[in-house]
Design a protein around this motif. Structure first.
Motif, short mmCIF file in Angstrom:
data_model
loop_
_atom_site.label_atom_id
_atom_site.label_comp_id
_atom_site.label_asym_id
_atom_site.label_seq_id
_atom_site.Cartn_x
_atom_site.Cartn_y
_atom_site.Cartn_z
N LYS A 165 0.85 -1.22 0.00
CA LYS A 165 0.00 0.00 0.00
C LYS A 165 0.88 1.26 0.00
O LYS A 165 0.66 2.20 -0.78
N ALA A 166 1.89 1.24 0.87
CA ALA A 166 2.76 2.43 0.96
C ALA A 166 3.54 2.64 -0.34
O ALA A 166 3.73 3.77 -0.78
N ALA A 167 3.96 1.56 -0.97
CA ALA A 167 4.81 1.69 -2.16
C ALA A 167 4.00 1.95 -3.42
O ALA A 167 4.48 2.64 -4.33
N THR A 168 2.79 1.39 -3.49
CA THR A 168 2.06 1.47 -4.77
C THR A 168 0.68 2.10 -4.64
O THR A 168 0.03 2.36 -5.66
N GLY A 169 0.21 2.26 -3.42
CA GLY A 169 -1.12 2.83 -3.22
C GLY A 169 -2.23 1.81 -3.38
O GLY A 169 -3.40 2.13 -3.23
N VAL A 170 -1.89 0.57 -3.68
CA VAL A 170 -2.91 -0.46 -3.91
C VAL A 170 -3.18 -1.21 -2.60
O VAL A 170 -2.25 -1.64 -1.92
N SER A 171 -4.49 -1.35 -2.28
CA SER A 171 -4.87 -2.11 -1.08
C SER A 171 -5.20 -3.54 -1.48
O SER A 171 -6.02 -3.76 -2.37
N VAL A 172 -4.58 -4.49 -0.80
CA VAL A 172 -4.88 -5.91 -1.06
C VAL A 172 -4.95 -6.67 0.26
O VAL A 172 -4.33 -6.26 1.25
N THR A 173 -5.68 -7.78 0.24
CA THR A 173 -5.67 -8.67 1.41
C THR A 173 -4.48 -9.62 1.26
O THR A 173 -3.90 -9.73 0.17
N PHE A 174 -4.17 -10.33 2.35
CA PHE A 174 -3.10 -11.34 2.27
C PHE A 174 -3.40 -12.36 1.18
O PHE A 174 -2.52 -12.78 0.43
N ASP A 175 -4.69 -12.76 1.12
CA ASP A 175 -5.06 -13.80 0.16
C ASP A 175 -4.92 -13.31 -1.28
O ASP A 175 -4.44 -14.03 -2.15
N GLN A 176 -5.33 -12.04 -1.50
CA GLN A 176 -5.20 -11.49 -2.86
C GLN A 176 -3.73 -11.32 -3.25
O GLN A 176 -3.36 -11.46 -4.41
N LEU A 177 -2.91 -11.04 -2.24
CA LEU A 177 -1.49 -10.80 -2.53
C LEU A 177 -0.75 -12.11 -2.80
O LEU A 177 0.04 -12.20 -3.76
N GLY A 178 -0.99 -13.12 -1.94
CA GLY A 178 -0.19 -14.35 -2.10
C GLY A 178 -0.86 -15.59 -1.54
O GLY A 178 -0.19 -16.44 -0.95
N GLY A 179 -2.18 -15.71 -1.75
CA GLY A 179 -2.88 -16.90 -1.27
C GLY A 179 -2.65 -18.11 -2.17
O GLY A 179 -1.92 -18.04 -3.17
N ALA A 180 -3.30 -19.20 -1.80
CA ALA A 180 -3.07 -20.48 -2.50
C ALA A 180 -3.44 -20.37 -3.99
O ALA A 180 -2.72 -20.88 -4.85
N ASP A 181 -4.55 -19.69 -4.28
CA ASP A 181 -4.95 -19.59 -5.69
C ASP A 181 -3.96 -18.74 -6.48
O ASP A 181 -3.63 -19.06 -7.63
N VAL A 182 -3.49 -17.67 -5.87
CA VAL A 182 -2.51 -16.80 -6.56
C VAL A 182 -1.26 -17.61 -6.91
O VAL A 182 -0.81 -17.62 -8.06
N HIS A 183 -0.72 -18.32 -5.92
CA HIS A 183 0.54 -19.03 -6.19
C HIS A 183 0.36 -20.31 -7.00
O HIS A 183 1.29 -20.79 -7.65
N GLY A 184 -0.87 -20.86 -6.96
CA GLY A 184 -1.13 -22.07 -7.75
C GLY A 184 -1.49 -21.76 -9.19
O GLY A 184 -1.26 -22.58 -10.08
N SER A 185 -2.06 -20.55 -9.43
CA SER A 185 -2.57 -20.27 -10.78
C SER A 185 -1.89 -19.10 -11.48
O SER A 185 -1.80 -19.08 -12.70
N THR A 186 -1.44 -18.11 -10.72
CA THR A 186 -0.93 -16.89 -11.35
C THR A 186 0.60 -16.80 -11.32
O THR A 186 1.23 -16.57 -12.35
N SER A 187 1.19 -16.95 -10.13
CA SER A 187 2.65 -16.79 -10.04
C SER A 187 3.40 -18.07 -10.38
O SER A 187 4.56 -18.01 -10.79
N GLY A 188 2.75 -19.23 -10.16
CA GLY A 188 3.45 -20.50 -10.38
C GLY A 188 4.44 -20.84 -9.28
O GLY A 188 5.20 -21.80 -9.40
N VAL A 189 4.44 -20.07 -8.17
CA VAL A 189 5.35 -20.37 -7.06
C VAL A 189 5.02 -21.74 -6.45
O VAL A 189 5.90 -22.49 -6.06
N ALA A 190 3.71 -22.06 -6.38
CA ALA A 190 3.30 -23.35 -5.80
C ALA A 190 3.05 -24.38 -6.89
O ALA A 190 2.42 -24.08 -7.91
N HIS A 191 3.54 -25.59 -6.65
CA HIS A 191 3.35 -26.68 -7.63
C HIS A 191 2.05 -27.42 -7.39
O HIS A 191 1.51 -28.05 -8.29
N PHE A 192 1.58 -27.39 -6.13
CA PHE A 192 0.34 -28.08 -5.78
C PHE A 192 -0.44 -27.19 -4.81
O PHE A 192 0.15 -26.53 -3.96
N VAL A 193 -1.78 -27.23 -4.95
CA VAL A 193 -2.65 -26.54 -4.00
C VAL A 193 -3.52 -27.61 -3.34
O VAL A 193 -4.06 -28.48 -4.03
#
Ligand code: HXC
Length: 518
Positions: free
Chosen positions: A202-230
């Motif tokens: 928020k401080a750096a970009t002005g964007v408000s996000v929840t923890f889940d929107q920022l890096g939840g299971a769906d984000v890392h399983g579908s968008t970032s590819g950080v997680a191999h399995f959800v």
């Protein structure tokens, strides 16, 4: 008077009682209220009964700032040791969020690093259960040193023993980078991983996000590819670990477990005549092909929801563990984009590190065109696929199902990049590009001059198809070892695996490691 042995042992037991209370009853209850298991319940559920042996349970931190002198907990917020999974030894470390938020101080980090190093020495997999606020703020540079020690150990273990991370709660900073250095990341719904939290974002970009929107299971399983399995639950994550390990050797000098099967190796895959259209423009779900080929249709897909135009995962053929890499014609015709390149290259390198033969199923129009892809570096990302296949020395078996055009033909386990056995189905088409584009380029001038350009186009299309839209030209030139009936695919791959089971490959003795484009 000297203490008796009984007294001394009682003293040890008293210590032990204290060590297994984590951050105290209230904190453990809070953890359970959040729907999370407590660290010791996790170990009980993941490991074979009574197999866990704990080390370093008396270890304490030695910090004094910010009240830490009054907050010392035996084990320092991480439980480490070894145990068994389906009878095979693994080393394990599990963070305890009830102790200072599972944060990583010097002692905590050194304990994890030592566990990874012991796993390397023993030649067995290491599993990390992550639930941590990251570097322990009160310990300053000592906390950073603890985190760095974990990263160092993770990298030392890379390619030597399998490393599996399970994300079971908040994982901030270092608690996210350590899993990222490991081979597989499993994230449970409700858990999240981030490098900088919502307030900093928020401080750096002005964007408000929840923890889940920022890096939840769906984000890392579908968008970032950080997680191999959800996984939906912690228990499901433990089932995934067991299944994953069943395909893997304990270290890079061993072969993966061979698991005999009742599924006949010569089973005919006649159902695929219905699944795979002969028209290369019509899509089909390649996972149906994968499941038909594998023993009992059993496929453990990796990265199931990320970069879906490629499909990778583990299975067995006639009992041999194999890594499957396939284009997915049902998603963007199976095109290879930046994410698919990373997904394939990473998986191929993992299989190569751990002696798992690679079976490649090809049906792709090529690398993804587009300004965003070029600006995003499809050249360097696509090059990873070339690099990974070329350097892999495990048995490599390729089946060209339908389209294999251009650079993607070369990249997807071609003979040119050192593949061992190359099959093609009669539906295969191998060419520098698809017929429509090729004819328009080759005959542009003639068509401009022609009185009937459409007729000329159709005639040249037919001519091009006759030459390239089949596997025969490639087979005549020796780029294909056999043109096989689709229904024979399982048997043919099994025979090739048997043939190659003793494959020996020499590596250049003077090289430290290749320099894969990143
Ligand atoms: C010390 C920490 C801590 C930390 C949490 N705690 N994180 N203590 N160091 N890094 C403590 C809290 O003070 C609290 O103590 C307890 O753990 C539980 O935390 P809560 O905040 O109550 O839990 P929750 O609401 O679930 O939130 C969890 C959280 C949040 C999202 C992880 O605590 C948080 O944002 N923590 C800081 C995350 C962070 O920025 N870490 C540093 C990353 S930098 P009490 O006593 O109140 O119960 C890093 C450096 C290396 O890791 C980077 C490598 C590249």
């Amino acid at each position: 008077m000297m203490s008796s042995h009984d007294d001394l042992i009682r003293k040890v037991r008293e210590y032990r009682e204290l060590s297994i209370t984590g951050g105290g009853k209230d904190k453990i209850e809070q953890q359970r209220q959040k729907g999370k298991l407590w660290v010791r319940d996790r170990l009980t559920k993941l490991l074979d009964p009574d197999s866990f042996v704990e080390y370093q349970w008396m270890r304490l931190h030695r910090s004094t700032y910010f009240g830490l002198d009054k907050q010392k907990y035996f084990g320092d917020g991480v439980v480490v040791g070894y145990g068994k999974i389906d009878g095979r030894t693994v080393f394990i470390y599990a963070q305890d969020f009830t102790v200072l938020g599972g944060s990583i101080g010097e002692a905590h980090g050194e304990k994890i690093a030592k566990t990874i190093e012991q796993a390397i020495q023993a030649g067995v997999p290491v599993i990390g259960l992550y639930d941590s606020g990251g570097a322990r703020i009160q310990e300053g540079v000592s906390a950073l040193h603890g985190c760095g020690r974990i990263f160092y150990a993770n990298v030392k273990a890379s390619g030597v023993i399998p490393q599996i991370a399970i994300i079971l709660g908040p994982c901030a900073g270092a608690a996210a980078y350590s899993p990222a250095l490991m081979d597989f990341v499993i994230i449970v719904k409700g858990a999240y991983m981030f490098i900088t939290g919502p307030e900093v974002v928020k401080a750096a970009t002005g964007v408000s996000v929840t923890f889940d929107q920022l890096g939840g299971a769906d984000v890392h399983g579908s968008t970032s590819g950080v997680a191999h399995f959800v996984s939906e639950t912690e228990e499901e994550a433990f089932i995934i670990v067991r299944k994953l390990l069943s395909y893997l050797p304990s270290n890079s000098t061993e072969d993966p477990p061979y698991i005999p099967t009742d599924d006949p190796v010569d089973r005919k895959l006649e159902e695929l005549y219905e699944v795979v259209p002969t028209d290369p423009m019509k899509p089909f779900d390649v996972k149906q092909v994968v499941k038909s080929i594998l023993d009992d249709g059993d496929f453990l897909e990796v990265h199931a929801n990320w970069a879906k135009s490629a499909v990778v995962g583990f299975g067995r053929i006639g009992g041999y563990s194999v890594g499957i890499v396939a284009n997915q014609p049902a998603v963007n015709a199976g095109v290879i984009d930046i994410d698919a390149s990373n997904k394939i290259a990473r998986f191929v390198r993992f299989c190569d590190s751990f002696n798992i033969p690679i079976v490649t199923l090809v049906d792709t129009p090529g690398f993804m065109p587009g300004v965003d892809q070029e600006h995003g570096g499809i050249i360097k990302h696509g090059a990873k696929v070339l690099h990974a296949y070329a350097e892999a020395t495990v048995p490599k078996i390729t089946v060209i199902m339908r389209k294999a055009y251009g650079g993607a033909y070369i990249a997807m386990g071609s003979l040119s990049l050192g593949s061992d056995v190359n099959f093609a189905w009669p539906t295969a088409e191998i060419a520098v590009m698809g017929p429509e584009g090729a004819v328009r380029i080759l005959y542009r001038r003639e068509m401009e001059k022609s009185t009937d350009p459409e007729a000329l186009y159709r005639e040249k299309l037919r001519e091009y198809r006759e030459i390239f839209a089949n596997p025969f030209r490639a087979a005549e030139l020796g780029y294909i070892d056999d043109v096989i009936d689709i229904a024979e695919t399982r048997r043919k791959i099994y025979e090739a695996l048997t043939l190659l089971s003793g494959k020996r490959a020499e590596l250049p003795p003077f090289r430290k490691h290749t320099n894969i484009p990143l």
